[in-house]
Design an enzyme around this catalytic site. Structure first.
Site, PDB file in Angstrom:
ATOM      1  N   GLU A 197       0.891  -1.164   0.000  1.00  0.00           N
ATOM      2  CA  GLU A 197       0.000   0.000   0.000  1.00  0.00           C
ATOM      3  C   GLU A 197       0.920   1.203   0.000  1.00  0.00           C
ATOM      4  O   GLU A 197       1.481   1.571   1.028  1.00  0.00           O
ATOM      5  CB  GLU A 197      -0.921  -0.043   1.226  1.00  0.00           C
ATOM      6  CG  GLU A 197      -2.116   0.890   1.120  1.00  0.00           C
ATOM      7  CD  GLU A 197      -1.858   2.216   1.787  1.00  0.00           C
ATOM      8  OE1 GLU A 197      -1.533   3.176   1.045  1.00  0.00           O
ATOM      9  OE2 GLU A 197      -1.976   2.306   3.007  1.00  0.00           O
ATOM     10  N   CYS A 226      -2.035   8.787   3.019  1.00  0.00           N
ATOM     11  CA  CYS A 226      -1.818   8.415   1.621  1.00  0.00           C
ATOM     12  C   CYS A 226      -3.065   8.619   0.766  1.00  0.00           C
ATOM     13  O   CYS A 226      -2.973   8.665  -0.461  1.00  0.00           O
ATOM     14  CB  CYS A 226      -1.353   6.970   1.524  1.00  0.00           C
ATOM     15  SG  CYS A 226      -2.421   5.810   2.390  1.00  0.00           S
TER      16      CYS A 226
END
Length: 485
Positions: free
Chosen positions: A255, A289
């Site tokens: 990720e 993010c």
């Protein structure tokens, strides 16, 4: 720390094989809001990482043989303990990471929700019986735990990023070794303490805290007893870790970084779009993010949106996360603040305009004012880089095709957002955006029931949802022959 109800949650050494291990020297844990040293944690190294893997390997057979229901009962106790200690866990998180206390307690609940979700989802790991091409054969498929899982997690969500990975791994029947970020290890160690109290067996959940990032990273990625490696962090670091995992052909899930577009069309509910953008952009001071990174607003409504947005952003309160009413805390380090400052300055030099903020704040070394910029082009540094700070660049566009092309003009594809009330446009844009997750008329999209992950250089694999177990399972094909006799 003195205000914690349960001070025994503060641990100062790695947790390996059910024991609190000592290391070589100590790591100072610094509160980014005031630079105070709030704790010291023993500095573990390569040897301790190898010990943790050995413990996880030894614990794996017994843990894998437990029924899904037995694992679920232990994980449920872990979830209950996290929620009953939510206040203390949130305070620890704020002290080491900086985010406002209300937001930190929200992270504890969010992280715990994955433990609750996967505890139940682990009971639904189904195989298959496949029609055979021959009458004397039967084809079956089993799903089995992959083995020892190693993880490296970031500082921005020091509880939830571990919980998302560990919950899926443990529910699948795997054992787990994690190296948390050295800026924020206290949350990970508190989770280990509660796992121990919940009765999760020694060796099943291990935490290695050490500042030798390269050395420990090589052990976790190259050790032959680690079957799967998972990482959350920057794309650059992720690429290096994938390369290291290739030496033993590990299963990996990544990720990685994002550059999230937030698109406001002229038919959108502008007030709702303003609130959605603020929620997405300024959570954790922009240090996530999936934070909005570029705000695209259709030309006919850009003035209206910008005026309302600047007004609302100007109301956000910056300060120490433990203070009442604070919306935005500090950035994690001075290096992080310097990076944000440079992005803003370089973009201004290319013609962008700061209409709000754009400066450091005199309340500590790591505070940056909530900032809004206009006149931004999609090729400016502030638009091409992942900002990881409280800065909103606003870019105007004319039509749907243009903004989809601009939104997709990046080598990453984690999250995207857009606001529209045209049902045809909703489908066209949702399908046209090259991102793993799309929020439509919504700025906060992550939850345990949904698959979290990206495309392109934002990584691979999914966390959360029924799909989140797949990365921790191996598919085994069984062929039964001779059944006609």
């Amino acid at each position: 720390m003195e205000q914690l109800q349960d001070k025994s949650l503060v641990k100062q050494s790695s947790y390996i094989d059910g024991q609190w291990q000592q290391g070589n020297g100590a790591i100072d844990i610094i509160n980014p809001a005031n630079d105070d040293c709030i704790a010291q944690v023993a500095n573990a190294g390569i040897e301790q990482a190898e010990q943790a893997i050995a413990a996880a390997k030894q614990a794996f057979p017994a843990w894998a043989k437990k029924s899904a229901g037995e694992r679920a009962q232990l994980m449920r106790k872990w979830f209950d303990l996290m929620m009953s200690h939510q206040q203390d866990l949130g305070r620890i998180l704020t002290l080491e990471q900086g985010k406002p206390l209300a937001e930190a307690k929200g992270e504890i609940a969010y992280g715990a929700s994955f433990i609750e979700w996967f505890a139940e989802e682990g009971k639904r790991i189904y195989g298959d019986v496949i029609p055979s091409p021959a009458a004397d054969k039967r084809i079956m498929v089993l799903k089995q735990p992959i083995g020892v899982v190693a993880a490296i997690t970031p500082w921005n969500f020091p509880n939830a990023m571990i919980a998302r990975k560990a919950a899926a791994a443990l529910a699948a029947g795997c054992t787990f070794v994690v190296r948390p970020a050295t800026q924020t290890p206290l949350s990970a160690l508190a989770m280990a303490e509660l796992a121990d109290r919940a009765g999760i067996p020694a060796g099943v959940f291990n935490v290695v805290v050490g500042d030798d990032a390269k050395g420990i990273g090589k052990v976790l990625t190259q050790h032959p007893d680690v079957a799967k490696f998972t990482f959350t962090g920057s794309t650059q670091t992720g690429k290096a870790l994938i390369e290291q995992c290739a030496t033993t052909v590990k299963k990996v899930s990544m990720e990685l970084g994002g550059n999230a577009p937030f698109i406001v069309f002229d038919d959108a509910d502008i007030d709702a779009a303003v609130q959605g953008a603020i929620a997405s952009k300024y959570r954790n001071a922009g240090q996530t993010c999936v934070c909005t990174n570029r705000i695209f607003v259709q030309q006919s409504v850009v003035e209206e949106f910008t005026a309302k947005y600047v007004e609302q952003v100007g109301k956000l309160k910056v300060g120490n996360g433990l203070d009442e009413g604070v919306d935005i805390g500090p950035l994690i380090t001075q290096e992080a603040l310097s990076g944000v400052t440079k992005l803003v300055e370089d973009s201004v030099a290319q013609g962008a305009k700061v209409v709000l903020g754009g400066r450091t704040l005199d309340m500590g070394k790591n505070f940056y004012a909530p900032t809004v910029m206009t006149g931004v082009k999609n090729t400016m540094p502030i638009a091409e880089s992942e900002i990881f700070g409280p800065v909103s660049p606003i870019i105007s566009f004319t039509d749907e095709n243009e903004v989809i092309a601009m939104a997709n003009d990046t080598d990453v594809g984690l999250a995207a957002y857009f606001y529209s009330r045209d049902i045809g446009r909703i489908w066209r844009v949702a399908e046209g955006l090259e991102y793993g997750m799309v929020g439509i008329n919504e700025g906060l999209i992550s939850n345990a029931a949904a698959p979290f992950g990206g495309v392109k250089q934002s990584g691979n694999g999914r966390e959360g949802s029924k799909y989140g177990l797949d990365d921790y399972l191996e598919i085994k094909y069984l062929c039964l022959g001779g059944l006609d006799k």
